[in-house]
Structures are given as C-alpha cells and as structure tokens.
Motif scaffolding. Structure first.
Motif, PDB file in Angstrom:
ATOM      1  N   ARG A 103       0.834  -1.175   0.000  1.00 56.35           N
ATOM      2  CA  ARG A 103       0.000   0.000   0.000  1.00 56.35           C
ATOM      3  C   ARG A 103       0.885   1.247   0.000  1.00 56.35           C
ATOM      4  O   ARG A 103       2.017   1.210   0.450  1.00 56.35           O
ATOM      5  N   ASP A 118       0.274  11.140   0.687  1.00 52.75           N
ATOM      6  CA  ASP A 118      -0.671  12.227   0.472  1.00 52.75           C
ATOM      7  C   ASP A 118      -1.652  12.339   1.624  1.00 52.75           C
ATOM      8  O   ASP A 118      -1.649  11.507   2.543  1.00 52.75           O
ATOM      9  N   PHE A 142      -4.862  11.925   1.738  1.00 53.43           N
ATOM     10  CA  PHE A 142      -5.852  10.857   1.830  1.00 53.43           C
ATOM     11  C   PHE A 142      -5.335   9.696   2.676  1.00 53.43           C
ATOM     12  O   PHE A 142      -6.060   9.137   3.485  1.00 53.43           O
ATOM     13  N   ASN A 143      -4.089   9.338   2.444  1.00 49.11           N
ATOM     14  CA  ASN A 143      -3.518   8.261   3.237  1.00 49.11           C
ATOM     15  C   ASN A 143      -3.327   8.681   4.692  1.00 49.11           C
ATOM     16  O   ASN A 143      -3.517   7.886   5.608  1.00 49.11           O
ATOM     17  N   ILE A 194      -5.065  10.717   6.518  1.00 53.50           N
ATOM     18  CA  ILE A 194      -6.301  10.765   7.313  1.00 53.50           C
ATOM     19  C   ILE A 194      -7.052   9.435   7.325  1.00 53.50           C
ATOM     20  O   ILE A 194      -8.123   9.335   7.909  1.00 53.50           O
ATOM     21  N   ALA A 195      -6.478   8.433   6.671  1.00 50.65           N
ATOM     22  CA  ALA A 195      -7.129   7.126   6.652  1.00 50.65           C
ATOM     23  C   ALA A 195      -7.095   6.490   8.039  1.00 50.65           C
ATOM     24  O   ALA A 195      -7.960   5.695   8.389  1.00 50.65           O
ATOM     25  N   GLU A 196      -6.119   6.846   8.806  1.00 59.16           N
ATOM     26  CA  GLU A 196      -5.981   6.288  10.148  1.00 59.16           C
ATOM     27  C   GLU A 196      -6.908   7.016  11.131  1.00 59.16           C
ATOM     28  O   GLU A 196      -6.770   8.220  11.341  1.00 59.16           O
ATOM     29  N   ARG A 211      -7.209  11.037  12.680  1.00 55.65           N
ATOM     30  CA  ARG A 211      -8.349  11.951  12.591  1.00 55.65           C
ATOM     31  C   ARG A 211      -8.706  12.457  13.985  1.00 55.65           C
ATOM     32  O   ARG A 211      -9.110  13.606  14.155  1.00 55.65           O
ATOM     33  N   TRP A 251     -12.252  17.001  -3.575  1.00 47.76           N
ATOM     34  CA  TRP A 251     -12.537  15.732  -4.243  1.00 47.76           C
ATOM     35  C   TRP A 251     -13.930  15.233  -3.877  1.00 47.76           C
ATOM     36  O   TRP A 251     -14.755  14.924  -4.749  1.00 47.76           O
ATOM     37  N   VAL A 252     -14.206  15.147  -2.596  1.00 47.75           N
ATOM     38  CA  VAL A 252     -15.474  14.563  -2.153  1.00 47.75           C
ATOM     39  C   VAL A 252     -16.654  15.476  -2.468  1.00 47.75           C
ATOM     40  O   VAL A 252     -17.794  15.022  -2.596  1.00 47.75           O
ATOM     41  N   ARG A 265      -1.588  -1.497   9.840  1.00 53.34           N
ATOM     42  CA  ARG A 265      -2.558  -0.487   9.488  1.00 53.34           C
ATOM     43  C   ARG A 265      -3.934  -1.128   9.396  1.00 53.34           C
ATOM     44  O   ARG A 265      -4.048  -2.330   9.151  1.00 53.34           O
ATOM     45  N   ALA A 266      -4.964  -0.336   9.586  1.00 56.84           N
ATOM     46  CA  ALA A 266      -6.322  -0.866   9.509  1.00 56.84           C
ATOM     47  C   ALA A 266      -6.596  -1.360   8.094  1.00 56.84           C
ATOM     48  O   ALA A 266      -6.008  -0.885   7.121  1.00 56.84           O
ATOM     49  N   ALA A 267      -7.484  -2.335   7.982  1.00 55.61           N
ATOM     50  CA  ALA A 267      -7.822  -2.896   6.676  1.00 55.61           C
ATOM     51  C   ALA A 267      -8.526  -1.861   5.806  1.00 55.61           C
ATOM     52  O   ALA A 267      -9.234  -0.990   6.306  1.00 55.61           O
ATOM     53  N   THR A 268      -8.306  -1.968   4.526  1.00 51.82           N
ATOM     54  CA  THR A 268      -8.951  -1.024   3.605  1.00 51.82           C
ATOM     55  C   THR A 268     -10.453  -1.209   3.602  1.00 51.82           C
ATOM     56  O   THR A 268     -11.204  -0.330   3.230  1.00 51.82           O
ATOM     57  N   ASP A 313     -13.264   1.020   6.667  1.00 53.36           N
ATOM     58  CA  ASP A 313     -14.143   2.167   6.510  1.00 53.36           C
ATOM     59  C   ASP A 313     -13.851   2.906   5.208  1.00 53.36           C
ATOM     60  O   ASP A 313     -12.901   2.587   4.498  1.00 53.36           O
ATOM     61  N   PHE A 320     -12.792   5.903   4.656  1.00 52.80           N
ATOM     62  CA  PHE A 320     -11.545   6.658   4.620  1.00 52.80           C
ATOM     63  C   PHE A 320     -10.396   5.793   4.123  1.00 52.80           C
ATOM     64  O   PHE A 320      -9.574   6.236   3.326  1.00 52.80           O
ATOM     65  N   ASN A 321     -10.346   4.569   4.597  1.00 54.48           N
ATOM     66  CA  ASN A 321      -9.295   3.669   4.141  1.00 54.48           C
ATOM     67  C   ASN A 321      -9.506   3.266   2.694  1.00 54.48           C
ATOM     68  O   ASN A 321      -8.548   3.156   1.929  1.00 54.48           O
ATOM     69  N   ILE A 346     -10.815   4.942   0.239  1.00 53.37           N
ATOM     70  CA  ILE A 346     -10.480   5.984  -0.735  1.00 53.37           C
ATOM     71  C   ILE A 346      -9.046   6.471  -0.604  1.00 53.37           C
ATOM     72  O   ILE A 346      -8.623   7.372  -1.341  1.00 53.37           O
ATOM     73  N   ALA A 347      -8.293   5.866   0.314  1.00 52.58           N
ATOM     74  CA  ALA A 347      -6.905   6.284   0.483  1.00 52.58           C
ATOM     75  C   ALA A 347      -6.068   5.868  -0.725  1.00 52.58           C
ATOM     76  O   ALA A 347      -5.067   6.490  -1.055  1.00 52.58           O
ATOM     77  N   GLU A 348      -6.493   4.827  -1.396  1.00 48.79           N
ATOM     78  CA  GLU A 348      -5.764   4.337  -2.557  1.00 48.79           C
ATOM     79  C   GLU A 348      -6.120   5.163  -3.797  1.00 48.79           C
ATOM     80  O   GLU A 348      -7.275   5.205  -4.208  1.00 48.79           O
ATOM     81  N   PRO A 349      -5.115   5.770  -4.421  1.00 55.74           N
ATOM     82  CA  PRO A 349      -5.359   6.629  -5.583  1.00 55.74           C
ATOM     83  C   PRO A 349      -6.091   5.916  -6.713  1.00 55.74           C
ATOM     84  O   PRO A 349      -6.992   6.479  -7.334  1.00 55.74           O
ATOM     85  N   VAL A 408     -17.188  11.078   4.651  1.00 51.36           N
ATOM     86  CA  VAL A 408     -15.947  11.825   4.437  1.00 51.36           C
ATOM     87  C   VAL A 408     -16.257  13.312   4.299  1.00 51.36           C
ATOM     88  O   VAL A 408     -15.585  14.160   4.893  1.00 51.36           O
TER      89      VAL A 408
END
Lengths: 122, 122
Positions: free
Chosen positions: A3, A9, A11-12, A14-16, A20, A85-86, B3-6, B9, B11-12, B14-17, B82
């Motif tokens: 990953r 960036d 997005f990554n 704030i994924a945690e 947040r 984006w959102v 790290r938490a699984a994609t 939620d 947030f995770n 959409i973390a991937e471009p 989000v």
DNA sequence: GGAATATATTCCTATATAGGAATATATGTC
DNA sequence: GACATATATTCCTATATAGGAATATATTCC
C-alpha cells in the motif's frame, strides 16, 4: 506492491482513525502541545508523536518549538484537497427528492432485469 | 499492530489513488461494466475487480449482474461520511481574508517567539 | 458440448505500517 | 551539574496490503 505510504498524500494520512482524532483536537485552529493531545485522547505519547509526525510530513499540521514544548497547529488548507474531491459528489445527497426518485427508478429497473434474466440480485 | 484494513471504513477505501480513479469513472452515477473501467483506466482486469471489491465491501459501490457483465454503480451516500468530516474545516479556507489575517498574526507571533528564545524555526 | 468473453479468485511477494517498549534528545529548575 | 519534564526516535513484530501471474467461474453463442 504494498500500500502507498501514509506520508504520500493527505488521503492516506487521514485514513488512520487515530490521526483523525488528533486532527480533531487541533480542530479549533489554536496551537496545542503534544502532551495535551496525549491527555485528551488517552494515547501513548510515542504514538501521538508519530501520528503528528505523519501529519506534519503531509503538511496537515505545522509545529513550532516553545521551550520544552512543541506546539502543533492545524494547517487545514491541506485538507482542502480532500474536500474538493469529495465535494464533487455532493449533489448525490443534497437533493434528497432527486435521490429518492433516482433510487426508486434504479430499484425498479433492477427488479425488471432480474425478472427477465431469472437471476436473483446480489 | 498493522494499518487498519482497507475494508474497514470509507476513509481507508479511498486512500488508494487507483480506487479514487475507479470512483471517478463511476462518478456520473450510471452503471458501468468492469471491462469499461479496465479500458478507461488502462488497468489490469484483476486489479479493477479487486478495487471494486473493496469499494463494494465498504458500500461505496453496488453491483448487479446483467448477463455476463457485472454492472457497478456508485453509492455516493457512503462518501457523505468523508464529506461531513472534512466539511467541519471548511471555514479555514473559505474566508480568505480571515485566513490571511490569521496567518500573518501567527507568523508574527512565531517570529517574536523565536527571537525571544533565540532558536531558529523548524 | 465447445469456444469465446467477462469477471472473480487464489497464490505469491515486496513493502509499509501501527503500536509497544526502551531509549535518546532537549529544555527547565534548583 | 543533577534531576525532572516534554518530546522524538529506534527497534521489534504482527498484519495488511497492491500488483502480477495463473486460474477458476459464469455466461453467451454456435
């Protein structure tokens, strides 16, 4: 490939969820010491330092030294990327009536299709 | 802990471009076949299927079978989470003048502090 | 039934964590 | 200088990928 790095960036970053939470503490726009975040969130100090470090790398927070403290402050401008984006999907939930109508049409269409094809829906 | 699984939620997810790219293709609100996404994004088919699978697990997309195709459709409502979160920071970049003033004050204060403490800023 | 098409799944690997524990560094106080 | 306080960094480990390759499954067409 693994990953993308959290420091890649916003997005990554704030994924945690914990990050947040940290941002939440800084949400008032004023500066806060690391220790304050530790107390407010009841997190381990190294964990907070690490999360703040990630947020700093992507520019979501800034830091200045003040004596033995390091004062962190939110740089919300960096979050604008996410907002922009959102926001492009905003219309899907703002116009409630439109949405309800759209969904109804979709449902009807799906029922029709599944009836014709003889397959049950997912 | 890792790290938490994609799939945890939105947030995770959409973390991937690449996944945001996939969402981009579905942004028109209409249904699209996997193959269409593959062509439009020039991604490998298994990759697209996997990304769509993740998005489906968190509810960002829905899928229906249609013959040998699987039609995916954006469920933008899931992105509202989000939007709601990031929207709380909107004031920081909407009021341009306020922001400029705030920043100037902050800078001035930081300069003062660094002068007093004799340390240079980060 | 067999070939073609569309899509999902499995297996493998390199990589990036996030948290805990221990430690290092910097600053303030006496 | 010794000690306390505040924060960052290092080391370690379990875990979760994302992508590529190969394969499996489902559907359509002849």
């Amino acid at each position: 490939m693994a990953r993308a790095a959290t420091t890649t960036d916003v997005f990554n970053a704030i994924a945690e969820p914990r990050r947040r939470d940290v941002i939440g503490v800084l949400a008032d726009g004023r500066e806060h010491a690391v220790g304050e975040v530790v107390v407010r969130l009841r997190m381990a100090q190294p964990a907070v330092s690490k999360h703040l470090g990630v947020l700093r790398k992507v520019g979501v927070v800034t830091v200045i030294r003040r004596g033995q403290h390091r004062m962190y402050r939110l740089n919300a401008a960096e979050l604008k990327t996410v907002h922009d984006w959102v926001r492009t999907f905003e219309r899907y939930w703002t116009h409630q009536l439109d949405q309800i109508r759209r969904r109804a049409e979709q449902k009807a269409q799906e029922r029709l299709i599944s009836k014709v094809s003889g397959k049950k829906e997912e």
